[in-house]
Enzyme design. Structure first.
Site, PDB file in Angstrom:
ATOM      1  N   GLY A  82       0.442  -1.034   0.419  1.00 47.83           N
ATOM      2  CA  GLY A  82      -0.002  -0.186   0.105  1.00 47.83           C
ATOM      3  C   GLY A  82       0.825   1.053   0.184  1.00 47.83           C
ATOM      4  N   ASP A  93      -6.175   0.124   7.033  1.00 54.84           N
ATOM      5  CA  ASP A  93      -6.282  -0.610   7.731  1.00 54.84           C
ATOM      6  C   ASP A  93      -5.449  -1.838   7.143  1.00 54.84           C
ATOM      7  OD1 ASP A  93      -6.934  -2.209   9.897  1.00 54.84           O
ATOM      8  OD2 ASP A  93      -9.488  -3.071   8.611  1.00 54.84           O
TER       9      ASP A  93
END
Length: 256
Positions: free
Chosen positions: A120, A137
């Protein structure tokens, strides 16, 4: 990266684990698109802070980036509830994507919804897109966020936010480094940061804001929460109550 995937069920709820006791996601089987865990509901509290789901079609958010798929709870909620949103999910572990497809009713990819398998942080750094809502998350089997818990990463996210941009991050409030993690977000966003009081699970959702200032009274938050519950089923009333009772809102207002 392929964590050991385990799936369990109890009392009508299916849980995702990465080979440990930590719950990485949950789905109520009879309500597969609802947000079962309290912290996932609070990850969507940006809908209280920005004017989303407007009747005139000028809805927020238009572009959503989700880092960390888990049991696909956030991805499914955004996909089914916010039809104006285009959603990009980034998940580092192919096995998690496979489990979400097999056990957690992950939507098929289409023009609105796509999945990228990779890091990410690297995804944010290498692309120039602007995002309205970035939901972070990502944890390993030991509840560690790694590179997603660095000031450099949060600064990179801020640089990719639109004029109405928000970042929401799931932190584990019982972790030893929680206060330092929150401070890194605070520095990256020049103190435009808000942390919701810890959920029963120990999760804390922190927000960083960019662009247009946010000003909301508790009364406005409560009215917005009631509207969202009636429109989408998302109940953020308890979140507003906990925020009000926490004593962290000077003058009874959120200002970001």
């Amino acid at each position: 990266m392929n964590p050991p995937i385990e799936v369990s069920e109890e009392a009508g709820v299916r849980y995702l684990h990465f080979g440990s006791e930590w719950v990485q996601g949950a789905m109520r089987i009879r309500k597969p698109n609802a947000l079962e865990l309290a912290y996932t509901r609070e990850m969507m509290a940006g809908l209280l802070l920005r004017d989303g789901l407007a009747e005139d079609g000028a809805s927020w958010p238009r572009r959503v980036l989700i880092i960390g798929l888990g049991a696909a709870s956030l991805a499914k909620y955004v996909f089914h509830t916010l039809p104006q949103a285009r959603i990009q999910v980034v998940e580092i572990a192919p096995a998690v994507v496979a489990a979400a497809r097999q056990f957690f009713r992950l939507p098929p990819e289409d023009i609105r919804f796509s999945i990228h398998v990779g890091c990410g942080a690297q995804y944010v750094l290498e692309r120039e897109q602007k995002w309205d809502y970035v939901l972070v998350d990502g944890f390993d089997r030991n509840a560690r966020a790694g590179v997603l818990d660095t000031q450099a990463f949060h600064e990179a996210v801020r640089s990719r936010l639109s004029e109405h941009g928000l970042m929401a991050v799931n932190l584990f409030g019982r972790a030893r480094g929680y206060k330092a993690a929150l401070e890194r977000i605070n520095r990256a966003f020049d103190a435009r940061c808000l942390a919701f009081p810890s959920c029963d699970s120990g999760n804390v959702v922190a927000y960083g804001a960019a662009g247009e200032p946010i000003e909301r009274s508790v009364a406005e938050l409560r009215e917005r929460a009631g509207w969202l519950k009636a429109r989408t089923g998302l109940d953020l009333g308890p979140t507003v109550t906990r925020l009000e009772q926490s004593g962290t809102l000077p003058g009874g207002r959120v200002e970001l």
